[in-house]
Design a protein around this motif. Structure first.
Motif, mmCIF file in Angstrom:
data_model
loop_
_atom_site.group_PDB
_atom_site.id
_atom_site.type_symbol
_atom_site.label_atom_id
_atom_site.label_comp_id
_atom_site.label_asym_id
_atom_site.label_seq_id
_atom_site.Cartn_x
_atom_site.Cartn_y
_atom_site.Cartn_z
ATOM 1 N N SER A 1 0.818 -1.212 0.000
ATOM 2 C CA SER A 1 0.000 0.000 0.000
ATOM 3 C C SER A 1 0.856 1.268 0.000
ATOM 4 O O SER A 1 0.420 2.305 -0.525
ATOM 5 N N ASP A 2 2.051 1.212 0.578
ATOM 6 C CA ASP A 2 2.948 2.373 0.549
ATOM 7 C C ASP A 2 3.352 2.692 -0.887
ATOM 8 O O ASP A 2 3.325 3.852 -1.310
ATOM 9 N N VAL A 3 3.741 1.668 -1.624
ATOM 10 C CA VAL A 3 4.155 1.859 -3.019
ATOM 11 C C VAL A 3 2.969 2.337 -3.853
ATOM 12 O O VAL A 3 3.093 3.272 -4.644
ATOM 13 N N LEU A 4 1.813 1.722 -3.660
ATOM 14 C CA LEU A 4 0.623 2.134 -4.411
ATOM 15 C C LEU A 4 0.253 3.576 -4.096
ATOM 16 O O LEU A 4 -0.124 4.343 -4.990
ATOM 17 N N ASP B 1 9.569 -4.933 -7.601
ATOM 18 C CA ASP B 1 8.736 -4.694 -6.419
ATOM 19 C C ASP B 1 7.562 -3.774 -6.767
ATOM 20 O O ASP B 1 6.447 -3.967 -6.281
ATOM 21 N N ILE B 2 7.820 -2.798 -7.603
ATOM 22 C CA ILE B 2 6.755 -1.893 -8.024
ATOM 23 C C ILE B 2 5.755 -2.643 -8.895
ATOM 24 O O ILE B 2 4.540 -2.523 -8.716
ATOM 25 N N THR B 3 6.267 -3.455 -9.796
ATOM 26 C CA THR B 3 5.396 -4.279 -10.633
ATOM 27 C C THR B 3 4.567 -5.219 -9.773
ATOM 28 O O THR B 3 3.366 -5.392 -10.003
ATOM 29 N N ALA B 4 5.184 -5.819 -8.768
ATOM 30 C CA ALA B 4 4.469 -6.736 -7.870
ATOM 31 C C ALA B 4 3.349 -6.018 -7.134
ATOM 32 O O ALA B 4 2.261 -6.576 -6.953
ATOM 33 N N SER B 5 3.595 -4.787 -6.710
ATOM 34 C CA SER B 5 2.562 -4.013 -6.012
ATOM 35 C C SER B 5 1.361 -3.769 -6.905
ATOM 36 O O SER B 5 0.209 -3.937 -6.486
ATOM 37 N N LEU B 6 1.626 -3.390 -8.141
ATOM 38 C CA LEU B 6 0.537 -3.150 -9.087
ATOM 39 C C LEU B 6 -0.209 -4.443 -9.420
ATOM 40 O O LEU B 6 -1.437 -4.465 -9.492
ATOM 41 N N GLU B 7 0.530 -5.506 -9.600
ATOM 42 C CA GLU B 7 -0.089 -6.799 -9.899
ATOM 43 C C GLU B 7 -0.945 -7.274 -8.732
ATOM 44 O O GLU B 7 -2.058 -7.776 -8.922
ATOM 45 N N TYR B 8 -0.445 -7.098 -7.517
ATOM 46 C CA TYR B 8 -1.199 -7.486 -6.326
ATOM 47 C C TYR B 8 -2.516 -6.711 -6.250
ATOM 48 O O TYR B 8 -3.577 -7.288 -6.012
ATOM 49 N N ALA B 9 -2.447 -5.407 -6.478
ATOM 50 C CA ALA B 9 -3.648 -4.578 -6.430
ATOM 51 C C ALA B 9 -4.643 -4.999 -7.508
ATOM 52 O O ALA B 9 -5.848 -5.095 -7.243
ATOM 53 N N ALA B 10 -4.156 -5.256 -8.695
ATOM 54 C CA ALA B 10 -5.040 -5.663 -9.792
ATOM 55 C C ALA B 10 -5.747 -6.974 -9.461
ATOM 56 O O ALA B 10 -6.945 -7.122 -9.709
ATOM 57 N N ARG B 11 -5.030 -7.899 -8.880
ATOM 58 C CA ARG B 11 -5.642 -9.193 -8.542
ATOM 59 C C ARG B 11 -6.639 -9.071 -7.396
ATOM 60 O O ARG B 11 -7.607 -9.812 -7.335
ATOM 61 N N GLN B 12 -6.401 -8.133 -6.498
ATOM 62 C CA GLN B 12 -7.343 -7.929 -5.394
ATOM 63 C C GLN B 12 -8.678 -7.391 -5.906
ATOM 64 O O GLN B 12 -9.715 -7.647 -5.316
#
Length: 74
Positions: free
Chosen positions: A28-31, A54-65
């Motif tokens: 959530s910090d990165v997002l 790590d930035i890509t992972a944050s975006l991917e995590y948010a998209a999947r949520q």
């Protein structure tokens, strides 16, 4: 290729919220930084221990949520 392997959760760290690679940097910090207009380059400059993945992972995590099944009751 998925970068989700970089997202970790540990009940003893950051209240169990999703973090990156066991670091105390929450997804959530990165997002939040991205939403505020920071570029990936600026984030990596301010947090040199983070990696572009790590930035890509944050975006991917948010998209999947946000991608969940919606059931409609007729």
């Amino acid at each position: 290729m998925s970068e989700l392997h970089r997202v970790t959760t540990d009940p003893a760290q950051c209240g169990g919220r999703p973090c990156l690679r066991g670091l105390r940097v929450r997804v959530s910090d990165v997002l939040g930084m991205l939403a505020a207009g920071a570029t990936p380059g600026e984030i990596l400059e301010d947090y040199p221990y983070l990696e572009r993945g790590d930035i890509t992972a944050s975006l991917e995590y948010a998209a999947r949520q946000l991608d969940y099944t919606v059931l409609r009751v007729a």
